[in-house]
Design a protein around this motif. Structure first.
Motif, PDB file in Angstrom:
ATOM      1  N   LYS A  80      45.502  27.395  27.599  1.00 25.51           N
ATOM      2  CA  LYS A  80      46.855  27.650  28.088  1.00 25.51           C
ATOM      3  C   LYS A  80      47.701  28.362  27.043  1.00 25.51           C
ATOM      4  N   GLU A 121      39.377  29.629  37.211  1.00 29.47           N
ATOM      5  CA  GLU A 121      40.640  29.744  37.945  1.00 29.47           C
ATOM      6  C   GLU A 121      41.704  30.255  36.977  1.00 29.47           C
ATOM      7  N   ASP A 123      45.742  30.758  36.492  1.00 28.01           N
ATOM      8  CA  ASP A 123      47.078  30.441  36.971  1.00 28.01           C
ATOM      9  C   ASP A 123      48.042  31.147  36.025  1.00 28.01           C
ATOM     10  N   SER A 124      48.795  32.104  36.537  1.00 31.33           N
ATOM     11  CA  SER A 124      49.612  32.900  35.632  1.00 31.33           C
ATOM     12  C   SER A 124      50.834  33.453  36.346  1.00 31.33           C
ATOM     13  N   THR A 130      49.961  31.835  30.918  1.00 35.66           N
ATOM     14  CA  THR A 130      48.690  31.849  31.636  1.00 35.66           C
ATOM     15  C   THR A 130      47.903  30.588  31.316  1.00 35.66           C
TER      16      THR A 130
END
Ligand SMILES: Nc1ncnc2c1ncn2[C@@H]1O[C@H](COP(=O)(O)OP(=O)(O)OP(=O)(O)O)[C@@H](O)[C@H]1O
Ligand SMILES: [Mg+2]
Length: 144
Positions: A80, A121, A123-124, A130
């Motif tokens: 992350k 996966e 996610d951003s 991100t």
């Protein structure tokens, strides 16, 4: 979840090797094969390198978080950052797409993560950062 670890480190290229080794050390509890460990290391390396190179520009105070979870023989790895984020995730995933061709990147990071892990996966959101979540089921050794 059976076990987990989480650590944060500044966005310095020297920490790519540290993150890769820390994830491999966590995975050791699953008694993985050399090939499985090598796959995990490579995927973590790509995700952390992306955070270092793309997320923050050259702000060394920026933090990257690595979280590893184990559930049975499944390992889940989260990388992350709170950097610039990705505007078009589908485009970013595409093999050979890179926003930094001048740095001689090949645009294969996400393709490599997908090749070595069961699921990837992303996610951003622009301006927010991100999170890449990757999972891999480590099949048991033969006879083990
Ligand atoms: N953590 C991130 N923050 C912001 N943008 C990202 C991040 N990770 C990836 N990207 C964007 O997605 C694109 C594709 O990433 P990918 O890892 O596949 O290729 P690359 O890093 O450009 O090249 P390579 O990994 O082959 O050196 C990057 O060029 C960048 O624009
Ligand atoms: Mg990359």
């Amino acid at each position: 979840m059976d076990n987990y670890m989480e650590l944060s480190f500044p966005s310095l290229s020297v920490n790519e090797g540290f993150a890769r080794t820390a994830a491999a050390a966590f995975a050791a509890q699953l008694d993985p094969t050399i090939d499985q460990l090598s796959d995990l290391r490579t995927a973590v390396s790509e995700a952390v390198t992306n955070a270092i190179i793309h997320a923050y520009g050259s702000d060394p105070a920026a933090l990257i978080t690595l979280r590893c979870e184990r559930e049975g023989r499944k390992i889940r790895i989260m990388v992350k950052d709170t950097g610039c984020g990705i505007a078009d995730i589908e485009l970013a995933r595409r093999p050979f797409y890179t926003s930094k061709p001048e740095l001689e990147r090949s645009g294969m990071g996400f393709a490599v993560m997908e090749a070595f892990m069961d699921r990837v996966e992303i996610d951003s959101a622009p301006g927010e950062g991100t999170t890449v979540v990757m999972e891999k089921e480590l099949e048991g050794r033969r006879g083990g």
